[in-house]
Design an enzyme around this catalytic site. Structure first.
Site, PDB file in Angstrom:
ATOM      1  CG  ASP A 152      -8.170 -25.222  10.912  1.00  0.00           C
ATOM      2  OD1 ASP A 152      -9.256 -25.355  10.322  1.00  0.00           O
ATOM      3  OD2 ASP A 152      -7.809 -24.150  11.439  1.00  0.00           O
ATOM      4  CE  LYS A 173       0.013 -19.148  16.476  1.00  0.00           C
ATOM      5  NZ  LYS A 173      -0.338 -20.372  15.768  1.00  0.00           N
TER       6      LYS A 173
END
Ligand SMILES: *[C@@H]1O[C@H](CO)[C@@H](O)[C@H](O)[C@H]1NC(C)=O
Ligand SMILES: *[C@@H]1O[C@H](CO)[C@@H](O)[C@H](O)[C@H]1NC(C)=O
Ligand SMILES: *[C@@H]1O[C@H](CO)[C@@H](O)[C@H](O)[C@H]1NC(C)=O
Ligand SMILES: *[C@@H]1O[C@H](CO)[C@@H](O)[C@H](O)[C@H]1NC(C)=O
Ligand SMILES: *[C@@H]1O[C@H](CO)[C@@H](O)[C@H](O)[C@H]1NC(C)=O
Length: 950
Positions: free
Chosen positions: A763, A667
């Site tokens: 989340d 990432k």
């Protein structure tokens, strides 16, 4: 309470919900997920109450979205048309916005201004746009729209600006006939910017009418043929007419001379014939270019000499012959005179007209045989006579016999102040204030020079722009225009920087307005500039925010008191030093490796020691992703876009393989979005201590050369959302689904109950549950996680974060975050496993829908329409009732009515057991490991939660 009353209450509460937040709330949440790089303060539930950057509301409805130059990436979502109260939509200068303009844009019935200048849009302009009755400004310039101008645009009776400049539009310019509409109906229009497209056919006679109030008609650089329609002479309000770069033929209609307000007239590069037009009526004409046409050979027409306002006269290759009339130099304002490639002869005699303001006289390739340069003249400006007999004699060494080379002007304006050395990417403005300028490229026709001393092109342009911004009352401190370089289409290009005045950065609304002033190409206050246009760069909005999130700075004093002022200062200092180094490195591109942050991680006492995760060099990562090749780019979703808790950045995700053969997901923060070191370090510190079979493992990180990269184990089978929607090609039968549910529940229970300090995921959603090669579930992306202290509650001073459809309603109301918010999200995931549906679809929440169905009929198997046919519905799936029961408990309104994640794990284990499957009874102790760190190891930035409670 009887079920009917309950249903009624539920429906009522849904209605109240919808009215409070409106559909706009959900649409905005969807857009937020859909676009990359939305402003960093787009957090929380309510875009209106939350003062989201660029969003203005009226009665909880979004009425304006001004996001020019934000760096948005994505498409114009089909959801935008749901913002039915929207009046202003400005997404200009977001080159990452691509795709087409959806025909459903027509649903924005209240839209008054649609500005999409300088993006990457393609495809046709939808015909339906003609139904936006209130539209006043349609700015689609500098994109790649194709197809024809929809005639329906003629129906936009309120339209003032039609800007289609620089697209790939073709076909003819539509005018109305008995049945169809056309641009001639736009009687309110002031701007037709249609230049630089591929329009063909003639300029229709019907396009212009005497009742129009047009001030700009720009049709330049197209493929138009035929003659200039004489009806143009009827539009008395015209100020700029540009037809250059077409294939127009025939004579210039004589009635153009009636257009008394024209200041700019450019007809160059056509095939016009007949006499050079008589333009004596254009009393304000200051820029005239008639070059490269086939006018009748003639002397310089004396009618030109009456043009009192003329500053620039360009008549290259226009068939001019005969002697140069001395009266030419009596034109009082003339500064630039370009008459190259004609047959003018005789003497060039400027000396006699001592009052002349002429700065540039370019008469290359004529037949001039005599010129005597006086010292006085030489000081006034440049004369170029290359290619004339006067320069052909052997000793032609005079200045005027060479073409001067442009070099950057050495005499800038005198410095008014001592320039500051600014931190991070800020720049010292001409008034010596550190701020973030809005930058871009300004394209302009060679402007004319005023008789001011020591000013050159760029400084004139600066002054003129400043006058324009002042006129529009924009908070602009100053403007810098760089020395222009030669560009395409005879334009010069300068870099433009606009500095903010009242703060150190602009807000989105101001960027939008600056963009508008620049696209209008109308510098009301200027009488010296040629035509201009502008292409903006993304604006570093978030850079203007403090390096440390608001919350931290607000609780700063508390931290100072508890954790000791020194370490907080140290953090700030490190952030500052880092940012400064970053800037230094950019200035000096000689790629020096920066082990600075890395060393901090290893040696400094102020940072925790890492366990498990290793530090990779940038080269290693580049190697194992094949230099971040496109083929290894696996998107921005999945692990992708979420912002990390203190550390957040929009990221790209790549696949790679380590030399050991281990697959990894990488990432990588987008260039330019890299932030201060402490937040990044804190994030790694937490992630590296988390080890569980059902939690995605952090393999390593990289923090050098201005890069911030996190490296995770790679999950071969993508995420749960994609497999439920059939995108990943992984099919999950009912038993698999139960196992995935169990795995994910165990991962979350671990985060809640075994990690210290405990972690709330914040989340939980199916897209954040990854599946490895054995279809083991792995909870990923603690994007929004926050470590917890030991007390039950966390007072979340930040706003509500999360994804539409998964957000705990209790948290949304109270802003009090507990583990039960994750339980809610997990309940929704269970419902997705059962129904296969998305948690929020077509304005309906999955949880509410299942609940109301269940209230009507207890046996879920009778709700066939709700169940995912992919799980096989011939017989009732084993444990279905119990799973739905459990899901309904998880999505209870009150957190206290929901089970804990530990309870959920036990229940799913039971269900699996009853269903005849023996859940692998691997105990947490063997599958999980947590590297305990003492509280002292945790940086203050992570301890703030408990501190602010104490
Ligand atoms: C312009 O039109 C002519 C004639 O229709 C055509 O031959 C030419 O290719 C066109 N040029 C461009 C750039 O479209
Ligand atoms: C010409 O310009 C002046 C000054 O801007 C304005 O007052 C006048 O109305 C204009 N004439 C026409 C015909 O629009
Ligand atoms: C405009 O120009 C034409 C021809 O040049 C002339 O006959 C006509 O009277 C003019 N119209 C006005 C309104 O000035
Ligand atoms: C140009 O036009 C004006 C009026 O429109 C007229 O008075 C003048 O004589 C014309 N000049 C020439 C050279 O034709
Ligand atoms: C330059 O212009 C300024 C005003 O524009 C004037 O005050 C100054 O005296 C001028 N300097 C010279 C050397 O002409």
């Amino acid at each position: 309470m009887c079920p009917k009353v309950l249903t009624f209450l539920l429906v009522a509460s849904i209605q109240i919900y919808t009215e409070t937040y409106g559909d706009d709330f959900t649409v905005m949440s969807i857009l937020k997920d859909y676009w990359e790089n939305t402003p960093r303060n787009w957090v929380g539930a309510d875009p209106c109450g939350g003062k989201w950057e660029g969003i203005s509301c009226n009665n909880s409805r979004v009425i304006s979205m001004a996001l020019a130059g934000v760096g948005l990436i994505g498409q114009l979502s089909g959801d935008i048309p749901s913002l039915s109260e929207l009046e202003d939509l400005d997404l200009s200068y977001n080159t990452g916005l691509k795709g087409s303009l959806p025909p459903s844009i027509v649903n924005l019935k209240k839209l008054r201004r649609l500005k999409l200048v300088g993006c990457g849009f393609t495809g046709p302009i939808p015909e339906s746009i003609g139904s936006l009755e209130l539209l006043e400004s349609l700015d689609l310039g500098l994109n790649r729209f194709t197809g024809k101008i929809p005639p329906s645009i003629g129906n936009l009776s309120k339209l003032v600006v039609l800007d289609l400049f620089n697209n790939l539009l073709e076909g003819s310019i539509p005018v109305s006939s008995g049945t169809t509409s056309g641009l001639d109906m736009l009687v309110k229009a002031q701007h037709f910017h249609l230049g630089r497209n591929r329009f063909s056919g003639t300029i229709p006679n019907e396009l212009f009418r005497s009742d129009m109030i047009l001030i700009h008609v720009l049709l330049h650089d197209n493929n138009l043929t035929g003659s200039i329609p004489s009806t143009l002479g009827l539009v008395k309000s015209l100020e700029a007419v540009r037809f250059e770069g077409n294939s127009l033929t025939g004579p210039v209609p004589s009635n153009l001379n009636n257009l008394t307000n024209v200041t700019t007239l450019i007809l160059s590069n056509n095939k016009l014939t007949g006499p050079v037009p008589n333009l004596t009526g254009m009393a304000y004409l200051n820029y005239l270019d008639l070059s490269n046409n086939s006018f009748d050979a003639s002397e310089l027409p004396s009618s030109l000499f009456n043009l009192q306002a003329l500053t620039t006269l360009v008549m290259e290759n226009t068939g001019l012959e005969g002697l140069i009339p001395p009266a030419l130099f009596d034109i009082p304002s003339l500064q630039t005179l370009i008459l190259r490639n004609n047959k003018l002869s005789g003497e060039l005699d400027i000396a006699s007209s001592s009052s002349s303001k002429l700065k540039v006289i370019d008469m290359q390739n004529n037949s001039i045989s005599f010129y005597s340069e006086t010292p006085e003249r030489r000081n006034k400006g440049i004369v170029i006579l290359v290619g004339n007999p006067v320069c052909e004699h052997a000793k032609a060494t005079e200045n005027y016999c060479t073409v001067p080379q442009a070099n950057s002007s050495d005499t800038g304006p005198p410095e008014k102040c001592v320039p500051l050395h600014c931190i991070s990417d800020q720049i010292s403005s001409p008034n010596c204030k550190c701020s973030y300028p809005f930058r871009g490229v300004l394209f302009f026709k060679p402007p004319c020079l005023e008789s001011r001393n020591s000013t050159s092109y760029e400084h004139l342009e600066e002054e003129s722009l400043m006058r324009s911004f002042k006129l529009h009352e924009l908070p602009v401190d100053s403007v810098v225009v760089s020395f222009p370089k030669e560009g395409l289409f005879g334009y010069l290009e300068s870099n433009l920087s606009v500095f903010p005045s009242d703060r150190n950065h602009f807000n989105t609304i101001t960027i939008s307005e600056i963009g508008f002033v620049l696209t209008l190409q109308t510098y009301e206050s200027s009488d010296t500039l040629g035509p201009t246009y502008f292409k903006g760069d993304p604006y570093p909005y978030s850079a203007g925010e403090p390096t440390v999130p608001d919350k931290l700075s607000r609780t700063g004093s508390l931290i100072g008191a508890v954790a000791g002022g020194a370490s907080f200062l140290l953090l700030l200092l490190l952030a500052g030093v880092y940012a400064y180094r970053q800037k230094k490195r950019r200035e000096r591109p000689s790629e020096q490796e920066n082990h600075f942050a890395y060393l901090d991680l290893k040696n400094s006492d102020s940072f925790p020691r890492l366990k498990g995760a290793s530090c990779f060099s940038f080269d290693e990562i580049a190697k194992c992703t094949n230099n971040f090749s496109e083929a290894n780019h696996i998107g921005t979703g999945g692990y992708g876009m979420a912002s990390l808790s203190l550390f957040s950045c929009p990221a790209l995700v790549y696949r790679g393989m380590l030399p050991t053969g281990q697959l990894i997901a990488i990432k990588r923060c987008r260039q330019g979005s890299v932030q201060g070191g402490p937040e990044f370090n804190a994030e790694i510190e937490v992630l590296s201590r988390v080890h569980h079979k059902n939690v995605v493992n952090l393999v390593g990180f990289c923090f050098e050369r201005g890069e911030q990269i996190l490296i995770y184990e790679f999950a071969r089978n993508g995420n749960l959302r994609d497999s439920l929607s059939g995108l990943s090609g992984v099919w999950l039968d009912w038993m698999r689904r139960l196992e995935v549910a169990l795995g994910a529940a165990r991962g979350l229970a671990y985060l809640h109950e075994l990690v210290k300090p405990r972690i709330i995921h914040r989340d939980v959603k199916s897209a954040n549950i990854l599946l490895d090669e054995c279809l083991n579930a792995k909870v990923a992306d603690f994007g929004l996680s926050r470590p917890m202290d030991n007390s039950e509650l966390i007072l979340a001073t930040t706003q509500v974060k999360g994804t539409a459809g998964y957000i705990d309603p209790e948290y949304q109301k109270s802003l009090i975050l507990t583990e039960k918010s994750d339980v809610y999200g997990f309940g929704v995931v269970l419902l997705e496993l059962v129904t296969g549906r998305k948690p929020f679809e077509r304005g309906r929440f999955l949880a509410a829908e299942v609940r109301s169905s269940m209230d009507r009929e207890k046996d879920v198997f009778n709700h066939h329409e709700l169940l995912d046919p992919n799980i096989g519905l011939d017989t009732k799936p084993k444990g279905l009732d119990k799973i739905v029961d459990l899901a309904m408990k998880c999505v209870q309104e009150n957190g206290s009515d929901r089970p804990t994640m530990g309870g959920v794990v036990k229940e799913i284990e039971n269900i699996l057991h009853l269903a005849g499957l023996n859940p692998d009874a691997e105990s947490e102790a063997t599958s999980a490991r947590f590297d305990e760190a003492s509280q002292d190891d945790i940086p203050p930035s992570l301890r703030e939660e408990e501190i602010s409670l104490s």
